[in-house]
Design an enzyme around this catalytic site. Structure first.
Site, mmCIF file in Angstrom:
data_model
loop_
_atom_site.group_PDB
_atom_site.id
_atom_site.type_symbol
_atom_site.label_atom_id
_atom_site.label_comp_id
_atom_site.label_asym_id
_atom_site.label_seq_id
_atom_site.Cartn_x
_atom_site.Cartn_y
_atom_site.Cartn_z
ATOM 1 N N TYR A 114 0.913 -1.453 0.058
ATOM 2 C CA TYR A 114 -0.065 0.077 0.200
ATOM 3 C C TYR A 114 0.903 1.323 -0.131
ATOM 4 C CZ TYR A 114 -3.532 3.272 1.519
ATOM 5 O OH TYR A 114 -4.549 4.525 1.600
ATOM 6 N N ASP A 131 9.428 2.803 -0.593
ATOM 7 C CA ASP A 131 8.384 3.477 0.110
ATOM 8 C C ASP A 131 8.697 3.047 1.619
ATOM 9 O OD1 ASP A 131 4.557 3.020 0.633
ATOM 10 O OD2 ASP A 131 5.993 4.072 1.659
ATOM 11 N N LYS A 143 4.542 9.363 8.423
ATOM 12 C CA LYS A 143 4.239 8.799 9.765
ATOM 13 C C LYS A 143 5.390 9.499 10.684
ATOM 14 C CE LYS A 143 2.221 4.711 8.017
ATOM 15 N NZ LYS A 143 0.863 4.688 8.364
HETATM 16 P P1 KE4 Z 1 -0.883 8.390 4.372
HETATM 17 O O1 KE4 Z 1 -1.340 8.999 3.108
HETATM 18 O O2 KE4 Z 1 -1.983 7.441 4.989
HETATM 19 O O3 KE4 Z 1 -0.253 9.186 5.348
HETATM 20 O O4 KE4 Z 1 0.324 7.180 3.838
HETATM 21 C C1 KE4 Z 1 -0.141 6.287 2.636
HETATM 22 C C2 KE4 Z 1 1.038 5.091 3.065
HETATM 23 C C3 KE4 Z 1 2.240 4.994 2.040
HETATM 24 N N1 KE4 Z 1 2.805 3.858 2.229
HETATM 25 C C4 KE4 Z 1 2.722 3.078 3.381
HETATM 26 C C5 KE4 Z 1 3.816 1.982 3.442
HETATM 27 C C6 KE4 Z 1 1.721 3.073 4.433
HETATM 28 O O5 KE4 Z 1 1.592 2.162 5.344
HETATM 29 C C7 KE4 Z 1 0.858 4.087 4.220
HETATM 30 C C8 KE4 Z 1 -0.496 4.400 5.271
HETATM 31 N N2 KE4 Z 1 -0.433 3.256 6.203
HETATM 32 C C9 KE4 Z 1 -1.819 2.929 6.557
HETATM 33 C C10 KE4 Z 1 -1.784 1.815 7.456
HETATM 34 N N3 KE4 Z 1 -1.460 0.716 6.842
HETATM 35 C C11 KE4 Z 1 -2.370 4.161 6.994
HETATM 36 C C12 KE4 Z 1 -3.541 3.981 8.003
HETATM 37 C C13 KE4 Z 1 -4.796 4.451 7.223
HETATM 38 O O6 KE4 Z 1 -5.082 4.511 5.975
HETATM 39 O O7 KE4 Z 1 -5.773 5.124 8.048
#
Ligand code: KE4
Length: 430
Positions: A144, A239, A267
């Site tokens: 993701y 990533d 994060k």
């Molecule tokens: P954000 O756009 O949510 O800040 O980041 C996206 C993202 C990109 N790359 C990785 C490896 C990530 O894990 C994420 C976001 N992680 C999720 C939890 N697995 C965020 C939680 C959510 O979507 O509320």
């Protein structure tokens, strides 16, 4: 534990917010029941709206590596807010945090700050396409990278949880430029490169997958990707939104010893405020506007409060690198305890761990990619485990497709309480 007020708040929220949440995975859809509404948090503990205290293994999905409401981060934000909250003009602090990040992470000369991990990954892919002049990207099923269109092709995290690997709204035109490979399967990547020779701008992956549960790379996988990218003029994008500033000062590149061409962050880099970033060597980053032709922008990019929180967090980690080994040791201790508790109750399971990332899968086969993660997540075992642990005050991710995050505020007592809760919960599953 009683969750009456959370349920009442959830009913209200659903009247004015789609699904009652501002991010789908929070809605407990994968495990059933109403989500917990949090009132405040401190250290390793959450205090919900029904005054339950929960030991937190989500840590805001990764940012709270030092624990919640960490004093240096909080005071930095308070002090900064007194001087204004946003200017849309360059500030010295942006240069300071950029220089600090560049000093901590190998292989990067410049970094651009944005407002989320999604923006960081979306921008990194656009930069790779602009720099190479090629259109196609390779991503991995179950990884993701945020919710921009190019990535919602068998994404991980919430997208998997909802069983909608190809989200409506993503056009065929977009999807055709995203090629899907199996994680930990180098031969599959090589096959795709051969099929699309000369058309691939980048390979993007989580160097340690955290959106199928935690799935470390098998030996040689990352090194093999590096070689393929070098041989075919493809940029390798790590990533590190999850792994950056968590696995080590220099993230997965440092810990696993493989160089990426572009690295994305989120994060931890924002200390809990909305920050993403992407970084690379000069020849790539200088392709970005206003210096180069690839456009990318943001009203709140480099926001002073977010930079203050991020700078306080990164400075603490830079000054106290022993934190990385401390949280890794806590995670190893937890792993051993969970393993013993599940074995005692003859629960079929496998536990994946790397650094301070860990996940429990109710599967007899190793979980090493999207398919094996999905097989492990089928059935009710995880749901039962989740609710039983929650009922004992242990808050793990409400989805089998997430990793647990260990923060430095967790005490040995907290870990022992979690292991004991697992021992009780596993009786419910056996
Ligand atoms: P954000 O756009 O949510 O800040 O980041 C996206 C993202 C990109 N790359 C990785 C490896 C990530 O894990 C994420 C976001 N992680 C999720 C939890 N697995 C965020 C939680 C959510 O979507 O509320």
């Amino acid at each position: 534990m009683i969750y009456k007020r959370s349920s009442a708040l959830f009913a209200e929220a659903q009247k004015v917010i789609p699904g009652g949440v501002n991010s789908p995975v929070r809605a407990f859809k994968a495990v059933g029941g109403d989500p917990i509404f949090v009132k405040e948090a401190k250290g390793a503990y959450l205090y919900d709206e029904d005054d339950n205290m929960l030991i937190d293994y989500i840590n805001s999905w990764g940012p709270m590596i030092l624990g919640h409401a960490q004093a240096d981060v909080v005071s930095a934000v308070i002090e900064k807010a007194k001087k204004g909250t946003s200017f849309g003009m360059p500030t010295e602090l942006e240069t300071e945090i950029a220089a600090l990040a560049v000093s901590m992470v190998p292989n990067i000369d410049k970094i651009r700050f944005v407002n989320s991990g999604t923006e960081a990954c979306m921008s990194a892919v656009r930069l790779a396409r602009g720099f190479t002049g090629k259109d196609k990207i390779i991503k991995f099923a179950g990884c993701y990278h945020g919710h921009s269109d190019a990535f919602l092709i068998q994404a991980g995290s919430g997208a998997i949880t909802f069983g909608t690997p190809n989200s409506p709204g993503v056009t065929e035109g977009t999807a055709k430029d995203t090629l899907l490979a199996r994680y930990n399967d180098l031969a599959h990547v090589e096959e795709i490169i051969t099929q699309h020779k000369g058309d691939i701008a980048c390979i993007i992956l989580e160097p340690v997958a955290g959106n199928m549960g935690c799935i470390p790379p098998v030996a040689g996988f990352l090194e093999g990707l590096r070689k393929l990218c070098d041989a075919h003029g493809i940029l390798l994008i790590f990533d590190e939104v999850m792994t950056g500033f968590r696995l080590a000062k220099g993230g997965a590149q440092e810990l696993l010893g493989v160089d990426a061409d572009i690295v994305t962050f989120g994060k931890v880099i924002g200390g809990g405020l909305p920050v993403g970033a992407f970084a690379a060597r000069n020849e790539i980053m200088d392709f970005l506007a206003p210096q180069g032709p690839v456009y990318q922008a943001g009203t709140l990019s480099g926001n002073p409060l977010a930079m203050a929180a991020g700078y306080a967090m990164l400075s603490t980690l830079n000054d106290r690198p022993e934190i990385f080994s401390s949280i890794a040791e806590k995670t190893e201790y937890l792993h051993q305890g969970l393993e013993q508790a599940l074995i005692e109750n003859s629960v079929t399971h496998t536990i994946n761990r790397l650094g301070s990332m860990i996940s429990v899968h109710f599967s007899e086969t190793p979980v090493r990619d999207f398919d094996t993660a999905t097989n492990a997540a089928s059935g009710d075992a995880f749901k039962k485990f989740f609710h039983n642990m929650l009922g004992q005050g242990i808050y793990i991710a409400p989805s089998a497709y997430e990793t647990w995050f260990i923060c430095d505020a967790l005490s040995r007592e907290d870990l022992d309480k979690t292991i004991e809760a697992c021992r009780k919960a596993s009786k419910d599953i056996a």
